[in-house]
Design a protein around this motif. Sequence first.
Motif, PDB file in Angstrom:
ATOM      1  N   LEU A   2      29.348  11.292  62.923  1.00  0.00           N
ATOM      2  CA  LEU A   2      28.543  11.711  62.630  1.00  0.00           C
ATOM      3  C   LEU A   2      28.566  13.610  62.674  1.00  0.00           C
ATOM      4  O   LEU A   2      28.821  13.631  64.074  1.00  0.00           O
ATOM      5  CB  LEU A   2      27.143  11.505  61.694  1.00  0.00           C
ATOM      6  N   ASP A   3      28.713  14.350  62.558  1.00  0.00           N
ATOM      7  CA  ASP A   3      28.147  15.546  62.670  1.00  0.00           C
ATOM      8  C   ASP A   3      27.378  16.064  63.226  1.00  0.00           C
ATOM      9  O   ASP A   3      26.423  16.402  64.647  1.00  0.00           O
ATOM     10  CB  ASP A   3      28.364  17.225  61.648  1.00  0.00           C
ATOM     11  N   ALA A   4      26.061  15.151  62.621  1.00  0.00           N
ATOM     12  CA  ALA A   4      24.099  15.340  62.748  1.00  0.00           C
ATOM     13  C   ALA A   4      24.227  14.315  62.192  1.00  0.00           C
ATOM     14  O   ALA A   4      23.814  14.001  61.618  1.00  0.00           O
ATOM     15  CB  ALA A   4      23.754  16.456  62.707  1.00  0.00           C
ATOM     16  N   VAL A   5      22.433  13.803  62.227  1.00  0.00           N
ATOM     17  CA  VAL A   5      21.469  12.967  62.162  1.00  0.00           C
ATOM     18  C   VAL A   5      20.041  13.675  61.640  1.00  0.00           C
ATOM     19  O   VAL A   5      20.642  15.118  61.966  1.00  0.00           O
ATOM     20  CB  VAL A   5      21.196  11.901  63.482  1.00  0.00           C
ATOM     21  N   ASP A   6      19.766  13.166  61.152  1.00  0.00           N
ATOM     22  CA  ASP A   6      18.539  13.618  60.465  1.00  0.00           C
ATOM     23  C   ASP A   6      17.576  13.981  61.055  1.00  0.00           C
ATOM     24  O   ASP A   6      16.467  14.948  60.771  1.00  0.00           O
ATOM     25  CB  ASP A   6      18.482  12.761  58.485  1.00  0.00           C
ATOM     26  N   LEU A   7      17.254  12.602  61.570  1.00  0.00           N
ATOM     27  CA  LEU A   7      16.390  12.703  62.605  1.00  0.00           C
ATOM     28  C   LEU A   7      16.709  12.109  63.733  1.00  0.00           C
ATOM     29  O   LEU A   7      17.149  10.920  63.687  1.00  0.00           O
ATOM     30  CB  LEU A   7      15.411  11.809  61.990  1.00  0.00           C
ATOM     31  N   TRP A   8      16.013  13.124  65.091  1.00  0.00           N
ATOM     32  CA  TRP A   8      16.330  11.985  66.129  1.00  0.00           C
ATOM     33  C   TRP A   8      15.141  12.100  67.146  1.00  0.00           C
ATOM     34  O   TRP A   8      13.852  13.159  66.868  1.00  0.00           O
ATOM     35  CB  TRP A   8      16.615  13.186  67.002  1.00  0.00           C
ATOM     36  N   LEU A   9      14.723  10.866  68.041  1.00  0.00           N
ATOM     37  CA  LEU A   9      13.475  10.642  67.837  1.00  0.00           C
ATOM     38  C   LEU A   9      13.065  10.142  69.374  1.00  0.00           C
ATOM     39  O   LEU A   9      14.284   9.607  70.224  1.00  0.00           O
ATOM     40  CB  LEU A   9      12.176   9.211  67.100  1.00  0.00           C
ATOM     41  N   ILE A  10      12.222  10.666  70.125  1.00  0.00           N
ATOM     42  CA  ILE A  10      12.197  10.215  71.580  1.00  0.00           C
ATOM     43  C   ILE A  10      11.280   8.787  71.651  1.00  0.00           C
ATOM     44  O   ILE A  10      10.389   8.617  70.717  1.00  0.00           O
ATOM     45  CB  ILE A  10      10.972  11.033  72.503  1.00  0.00           C
ATOM     46  N   HIS A  11      12.450   7.652  71.323  1.00  0.00           N
ATOM     47  CA  HIS A  11      11.777   6.298  71.298  1.00  0.00           C
ATOM     48  C   HIS A  11      10.957   6.274  72.045  1.00  0.00           C
ATOM     49  O   HIS A  11      10.090   5.129  71.418  1.00  0.00           O
ATOM     50  CB  HIS A  11      12.556   5.250  71.728  1.00  0.00           C
ATOM     51  N   TRP A  12      10.129   6.317  72.766  1.00  0.00           N
ATOM     52  CA  TRP A  12       8.929   6.085  73.836  1.00  0.00           C
ATOM     53  C   TRP A  12       8.521   7.269  74.798  1.00  0.00           C
ATOM     54  O   TRP A  12       9.660   8.106  75.125  1.00  0.00           O
ATOM     55  CB  TRP A  12       8.984   4.663  74.647  1.00  0.00           C
ATOM     56  N   PRO A  13       7.397   7.389  75.030  1.00  0.00           N
ATOM     57  CA  PRO A  13       7.253   8.397  75.920  1.00  0.00           C
ATOM     58  C   PRO A  13       7.878   8.438  77.567  1.00  0.00           C
ATOM     59  O   PRO A  13       7.763   7.671  77.586  1.00  0.00           O
ATOM     60  CB  PRO A  13       5.474   8.742  76.456  1.00  0.00           C
ATOM     61  N   PRO A  14       8.375   9.083  77.887  1.00  0.00           N
ATOM     62  CA  PRO A  14       9.137   9.035  79.350  1.00  0.00           C
ATOM     63  C   PRO A  14       8.237   8.898  80.348  1.00  0.00           C
ATOM     64  O   PRO A  14       7.266   9.540  80.052  1.00  0.00           O
ATOM     65  CB  PRO A  14      10.310  10.593  79.623  1.00  0.00           C
ATOM     66  N   HIS A  15       8.224   8.702  81.605  1.00  0.00           N
ATOM     67  CA  HIS A  15       8.021   7.951  82.811  1.00  0.00           C
ATOM     68  C   HIS A  15       7.398   9.260  83.164  1.00  0.00           C
ATOM     69  O   HIS A  15       8.150  10.386  83.094  1.00  0.00           O
ATOM     70  CB  HIS A  15       8.230   7.059  83.674  1.00  0.00           C
ATOM     71  N   ARG A  16       6.571   9.391  83.566  1.00  0.00           N
ATOM     72  CA  ARG A  16       5.570  10.246  84.869  1.00  0.00           C
ATOM     73  C   ARG A  16       5.657  11.833  84.389  1.00  0.00           C
ATOM     74  O   ARG A  16       5.752  13.010  84.912  1.00  0.00           O
ATOM     75  CB  ARG A  16       7.181  10.894  85.841  1.00  0.00           C
ATOM     76  N   GLY A  17       4.681  11.684  82.291  1.00  0.00           N
ATOM     77  CA  GLY A  17       4.804  12.898  81.825  1.00  0.00           C
ATOM     78  C   GLY A  17       5.668  13.784  82.075  1.00  0.00           C
ATOM     79  O   GLY A  17       6.142  14.468  81.951  1.00  0.00           O
ATOM     80  N   ARG A  18       7.228  13.216  81.758  1.00  0.00           N
ATOM     81  CA  ARG A  18       8.238  14.194  81.378  1.00  0.00           C
ATOM     82  C   ARG A  18       8.614  14.189  79.759  1.00  0.00           C
ATOM     83  O   ARG A  18       9.146  15.445  79.567  1.00  0.00           O
ATOM     84  CB  ARG A  18       9.689  13.644  81.936  1.00  0.00           C
ATOM     85  N   SER A  19       7.294  13.958  78.613  1.00  0.00           N
ATOM     86  CA  SER A  19       7.747  14.348  77.210  1.00  0.00           C
ATOM     87  C   SER A  19       7.325  15.571  76.901  1.00  0.00           C
ATOM     88  O   SER A  19       8.724  16.532  76.444  1.00  0.00           O
ATOM     89  CB  SER A  19       6.412  13.591  76.672  1.00  0.00           C
ATOM     90  N   VAL A  20       6.704  16.764  77.847  1.00  0.00           N
ATOM     91  CA  VAL A  20       7.078  18.084  77.455  1.00  0.00           C
ATOM     92  C   VAL A  20       8.635  17.804  77.398  1.00  0.00           C
ATOM     93  O   VAL A  20       9.625  19.715  76.842  1.00  0.00           O
ATOM     94  CB  VAL A  20       6.129  19.074  77.770  1.00  0.00           C
ATOM     95  N   LYS A  21       9.545  18.110  78.671  1.00  0.00           N
ATOM     96  CA  LYS A  21      10.717  18.801  79.081  1.00  0.00           C
ATOM     97  C   LYS A  21      11.570  17.627  77.911  1.00  0.00           C
ATOM     98  O   LYS A  21      12.617  19.002  77.785  1.00  0.00           O
ATOM     99  CB  LYS A  21      10.949  18.219  80.666  1.00  0.00           C
TER     100      LYS A  21
END
Length: 262
Positions: free
Chosen positions: A102-121
Motif C-alpha cells: 500500500l501507499d498509505a494505511v488508513d490508521l496507524w496505532l501505537i500498539h502499547w505505550p512505549p517504555h520510559r515515558g516516550r509516548s510524546v516523542k
Amino acid sequence: MTIPALPLAKAADGTPVEMPLLGFGTWQIRGDQAYQAVRDALEAGYRHLDTATMYGNEEEVGRALADSGVPRDEVFVTTKLPPERAGKERRTIEASLHALGLDAVDLWLIHWPPHRGRSVKVWKEFIAIRDAGLARAIGVSNYGPDEIDELTAETGVTPAVNQIRFGPSLYDAGLVRAHKDRGVVLEGYSPFKTTNLNDPVLTRIAAAHGVDTARVVLRWHVQHEIVVIPKSSTPERITRNADIAGFELTSEEMAAVDGLGR
C-alpha cells in the motif's frame, strides 16, 4: 452487509476518513491461514482489516486484499507500531507499507505505550508521518484517558482512535464517556474472549432475534458506536459474524448487556 462508519479527523490531504464500526481482526493468524481468512472476510463483506507489525502477517493481509478484487479505497486498513520500535517510526511504517503493498494505511496505532515515558516523542513522529501522507489517521492502543490527555496537551493533536480490550463484561460507562468527551473513537478487541457467550442474558436476547450470542455482542458494540474487530479463521464463523445488520437490540436489551459489566 451494511454497517455504519464513524468519521475520523480528515487526512493530511483534506479528504474525509471514515472507520467502519465492524472490522476483521487478524491477531494470531499467520501464513496461508491469514491469507485465506482475509479473503473470506472480504468475500463476506468486511471492509475494515486490522493487523500489526508484531502479528507477522502484513504481507498476507496485503496480498489477500490485492487478490480479492475489492477496490483499495473501499477497505479501511489498520496496522500498529510495536513499542520496542520507538525511535524507528519511519522505518517501521515504510516496512509495513511495503509488506501490505500500500501507499498509505488508513490508521496507524501505537500498539502499547512505549517504555520510559516516550509516548510524546513517538506521537510527534506519528503526526509527521500522517502529515507526509503515509497514514491517513493516527491513534493509539491500550492507552488510558490520562495518557491520551498527555499526547493532546504536548502536541495539540488528539489520537483519533484508542483500541483496547473490550466486551460486555468490561463495559464501563465512564470509560466510554471519557473517550467520547475527548473526541476519541473507542475500538474494542477480543470481544468474545472477554465475554461469557453462554451468559443467560445473551442467550435470551439471541433467542429473541434468532441469532447466536456472538452476534449479539457485536451488535451491542455497533449500537454503542464502539468499533469491534472479531477474529476467526473459520469461513462459516467469519460469514456469520458479518451478519449483524438485519436486527437491532432494544434499549432494554442494550441496558441488560451493559449490566454484564457490573
